[in-house]
Structure formats: structure tokens, C-alpha cells
Design a protein around this motif. Sequence first.
Motif, PDB file in Angstrom:
ATOM      1  N   PRO A   1     -22.271  11.173  20.335  1.00 45.58           N
ATOM      2  CA  PRO A   1     -21.882  11.988  19.222  1.00 45.58           C
ATOM      3  C   PRO A   1     -21.716  11.044  18.243  1.00 45.58           C
ATOM      4  O   PRO A   1     -21.074   9.833  18.391  1.00 45.58           O
ATOM      5  N   PRO A   2     -21.915  11.390  17.045  1.00 45.16           N
ATOM      6  CA  PRO A   2     -21.495  10.589  15.775  1.00 45.16           C
ATOM      7  C   PRO A   2     -19.854  10.263  15.628  1.00 45.16           C
ATOM      8  O   PRO A   2     -19.334  11.148  15.912  1.00 45.16           O
ATOM      9  N   LEU A   3     -19.539   9.322  14.935  1.00 41.11           N
ATOM     10  CA  LEU A   3     -18.349   9.107  15.029  1.00 41.11           C
ATOM     11  C   LEU A   3     -17.790   9.651  13.779  1.00 41.11           C
ATOM     12  O   LEU A   3     -18.256   9.698  12.847  1.00 41.11           O
ATOM     13  N   ASP A   4     -16.272  10.206  13.663  1.00 39.60           N
ATOM     14  CA  ASP A   4     -15.690  10.463  12.736  1.00 39.60           C
ATOM     15  C   ASP A   4     -15.328   9.344  11.804  1.00 39.60           C
ATOM     16  O   ASP A   4     -15.408   8.357  12.100  1.00 39.60           O
ATOM     17  N   LEU A   5     -14.984   9.543  10.519  1.00 35.80           N
ATOM     18  CA  LEU A   5     -14.430   8.473   9.797  1.00 35.80           C
ATOM     19  C   LEU A   5     -13.509   7.601  10.186  1.00 35.80           C
ATOM     20  O   LEU A   5     -13.673   6.384  10.121  1.00 35.80           O
ATOM     21  N   ARG A   6     -12.426   8.038  10.779  1.00 34.99           N
ATOM     22  CA  ARG A   6     -11.441   7.132  11.156  1.00 34.99           C
ATOM     23  C   ARG A   6     -12.158   6.239  12.232  1.00 34.99           C
ATOM     24  O   ARG A   6     -11.472   5.047  12.382  1.00 34.99           O
ATOM     25  N   ALA A   7     -12.724   7.040  13.479  1.00 33.34           N
ATOM     26  CA  ALA A   7     -13.397   6.048  14.501  1.00 33.34           C
ATOM     27  C   ALA A   7     -14.257   5.049  13.932  1.00 33.34           C
ATOM     28  O   ALA A   7     -14.501   3.758  14.166  1.00 33.34           O
ATOM     29  N   PHE A   8     -14.838   5.473  12.542  1.00 30.31           N
ATOM     30  CA  PHE A   8     -16.043   4.461  12.231  1.00 30.31           C
ATOM     31  C   PHE A   8     -15.278   3.326  11.682  1.00 30.31           C
ATOM     32  O   PHE A   8     -15.856   2.175  11.720  1.00 30.31           O
ATOM     33  N   LEU A   9     -14.103   3.548  10.747  1.00 31.28           N
ATOM     34  CA  LEU A   9     -13.492   2.463  10.140  1.00 31.28           C
ATOM     35  C   LEU A   9     -12.946   1.623  11.195  1.00 31.28           C
ATOM     36  O   LEU A   9     -12.804   0.519  11.198  1.00 31.28           O
ATOM     37  N   LEU A  10     -12.042   2.067  12.447  1.00 28.20           N
ATOM     38  CA  LEU A  10     -11.698   1.426  13.357  1.00 28.20           C
ATOM     39  C   LEU A  10     -12.684   0.542  13.972  1.00 28.20           C
ATOM     40  O   LEU A  10     -12.427  -0.618  14.317  1.00 28.20           O
ATOM     41  N   ARG A  11     -13.904   1.022  14.344  1.00 26.31           N
ATOM     42  CA  ARG A  11     -15.000   0.290  14.855  1.00 26.31           C
ATOM     43  C   ARG A  11     -15.285  -0.879  13.767  1.00 26.31           C
ATOM     44  O   ARG A  11     -15.330  -2.125  14.410  1.00 26.31           O
ATOM     45  N   GLY A  12     -15.282  -0.816  12.731  1.00 23.67           N
ATOM     46  CA  GLY A  12     -15.501  -1.959  11.709  1.00 23.67           C
ATOM     47  C   GLY A  12     -14.282  -2.860  11.786  1.00 23.67           C
ATOM     48  O   GLY A  12     -14.794  -4.205  11.681  1.00 23.67           O
ATOM     49  N   HIS A  13     -13.201  -2.351  11.853  1.00 26.26           N
ATOM     50  CA  HIS A  13     -12.134  -3.400  11.957  1.00 26.26           C
ATOM     51  C   HIS A  13     -12.134  -4.369  13.051  1.00 26.26           C
ATOM     52  O   HIS A  13     -11.639  -5.332  13.315  1.00 26.26           O
ATOM     53  N   SER A  14     -12.476  -3.413  14.534  1.00 28.29           N
ATOM     54  CA  SER A  14     -12.752  -4.251  15.609  1.00 28.29           C
ATOM     55  C   SER A  14     -13.751  -5.176  15.665  1.00 28.29           C
ATOM     56  O   SER A  14     -13.603  -6.433  15.998  1.00 28.29           O
ATOM     57  N   ILE A  15     -14.861  -4.894  15.116  1.00 27.85           N
ATOM     58  CA  ILE A  15     -16.077  -5.847  14.992  1.00 27.85           C
ATOM     59  C   ILE A  15     -15.808  -7.103  14.049  1.00 27.85           C
ATOM     60  O   ILE A  15     -15.906  -8.252  14.493  1.00 27.85           O
ATOM     61  N   ARG A  16     -14.825  -6.788  12.804  1.00 21.43           N
ATOM     62  CA  ARG A  16     -14.496  -7.849  11.996  1.00 21.43           C
ATOM     63  C   ARG A  16     -13.611  -8.723  12.754  1.00 21.43           C
ATOM     64  O   ARG A  16     -13.574 -10.066  12.430  1.00 21.43           O
ATOM     65  N   LEU A  17     -12.535  -8.062  13.370  1.00 20.73           N
ATOM     66  CA  LEU A  17     -11.693  -9.033  14.398  1.00 20.73           C
ATOM     67  C   LEU A  17     -12.190  -9.602  15.223  1.00 20.73           C
ATOM     68  O   LEU A  17     -12.120 -11.119  15.438  1.00 20.73           O
ATOM     69  N   PHE A  18     -13.239  -9.420  16.019  1.00 21.01           N
ATOM     70  CA  PHE A  18     -14.172 -10.039  16.812  1.00 21.01           C
ATOM     71  C   PHE A  18     -14.879 -11.160  16.555  1.00 21.01           C
ATOM     72  O   PHE A  18     -14.988 -12.312  17.022  1.00 21.01           O
ATOM     73  N   ARG A  19     -15.469 -11.115  15.367  1.00 25.16           N
ATOM     74  CA  ARG A  19     -16.256 -12.133  14.571  1.00 25.16           C
ATOM     75  C   ARG A  19     -15.269 -13.207  14.328  1.00 25.16           C
ATOM     76  O   ARG A  19     -15.617 -14.377  14.393  1.00 25.16           O
ATOM     77  N   ALA A  20     -14.139 -12.933  13.663  1.00 22.85           N
ATOM     78  CA  ALA A  20     -12.936 -13.752  13.025  1.00 22.85           C
ATOM     79  C   ALA A  20     -12.541 -14.646  14.458  1.00 22.85           C
ATOM     80  O   ALA A  20     -12.424 -15.971  14.207  1.00 22.85           O
ATOM     81  N   ALA A  21     -12.189 -13.816  15.411  1.00 23.76           N
ATOM     82  CA  ALA A  21     -11.925 -14.649  16.487  1.00 23.76           C
ATOM     83  C   ALA A  21     -12.782 -15.573  17.019  1.00 23.76           C
ATOM     84  O   ALA A  21     -12.403 -16.697  17.319  1.00 23.76           O
ATOM     85  N   LEU A  22     -14.202 -15.375  17.177  1.00 22.45           N
ATOM     86  CA  LEU A  22     -15.344 -16.398  17.705  1.00 22.45           C
ATOM     87  C   LEU A  22     -15.355 -17.273  16.620  1.00 22.45           C
ATOM     88  O   LEU A  22     -15.581 -18.582  17.003  1.00 22.45           O
ATOM     89  N   ARG A  23     -15.283 -17.135  15.176  1.00 22.62           N
ATOM     90  CA  ARG A  23     -15.145 -18.242  14.151  1.00 22.62           C
ATOM     91  C   ARG A  23     -14.150 -19.318  14.385  1.00 22.62           C
ATOM     92  O   ARG A  23     -14.384 -20.345  14.517  1.00 22.62           O
ATOM     93  N   SER A  24     -12.899 -18.527  14.715  1.00 20.14           N
ATOM     94  CA  SER A  24     -11.792 -19.631  14.945  1.00 20.14           C
ATOM     95  C   SER A  24     -11.850 -20.370  16.277  1.00 20.14           C
ATOM     96  O   SER A  24     -11.558 -21.453  16.307  1.00 20.14           O
ATOM     97  N   ALA A  25     -12.734 -19.732  17.192  1.00 18.39           N
ATOM     98  CA  ALA A  25     -12.914 -20.335  18.461  1.00 18.39           C
ATOM     99  C   ALA A  25     -13.511 -21.865  18.221  1.00 18.39           C
ATOM    100  O   ALA A  25     -13.546 -22.483  18.957  1.00 18.39           O
ATOM    101  N   ARG A  26     -14.750 -21.719  17.396  1.00 20.01           N
ATOM    102  CA  ARG A  26     -15.563 -22.745  16.914  1.00 20.01           C
ATOM    103  C   ARG A  26     -14.890 -23.740  16.585  1.00 20.01           C
ATOM    104  O   ARG A  26     -15.310 -24.899  16.601  1.00 20.01           O
TER     105      ARG A  26
END
Length: 87
Positions: free
Chosen positions: A6-31
Motif C-alpha cells: 500500500p502507498p505510504l502516508d506522508l509521515r512514513a514517506f518522510l521517515l523512509r527518506g531520513h532512514s535512507i539518508r542516514l544509511f548512506r551517510a553511515a556508509l560514507r563514514s565507514a569508507r
Amino acid sequence: MAIKAPPLDLRAFLLRGHSIRLFRAALRSARRAPPHSRGDLEQTIRSEMDRNRYEKNQQTIRFLISDGLQRLKQLNVMLGIQGYEEA
């Protein structure tokens, strides 16, 4: 025929974006980590994200993002102290 989620509501969509940004930032730091510990650090980051991948409670997700940001900040400070500055 694939079953669509089912489609995400706005809050869930925004949280998903925050999660993805956190994941990418963590992987960049790991490098930036020393080569002998980089693989373990990347694996830890991936396993933490996978463990919480299907969490639906938005309050829990917000807590996990906040905790992740704090841990990322600590990692960056530790890498900075050890001389592995951001490029």
C-alpha cells in the motif's frame, strides 16, 4: 503478478527518506575507517538497517533514526580523533 505494498502516508514517506539518508551517510563514514576495520563496520551498519527494515511503528522509527544519528556523530568524532578526517 507482483503484489504491491500500500502507498505510504506522508509521515512514513518522510521517515523512509531520513532512514535512507542516514544509511548512506553511515556508509560514507565507514569508507573513512582504516582498511582493516572497514568491512566489519560496513557489515555492522548493513545488519543494523536490515534488523529494523520492517519496523512499522513511526515512534520507534523516529527513535531508531535519532539513535542512528547520534551513533554516526560518535563514529565521525572517533574517526576524526584517529586522524581519518573527511575528504
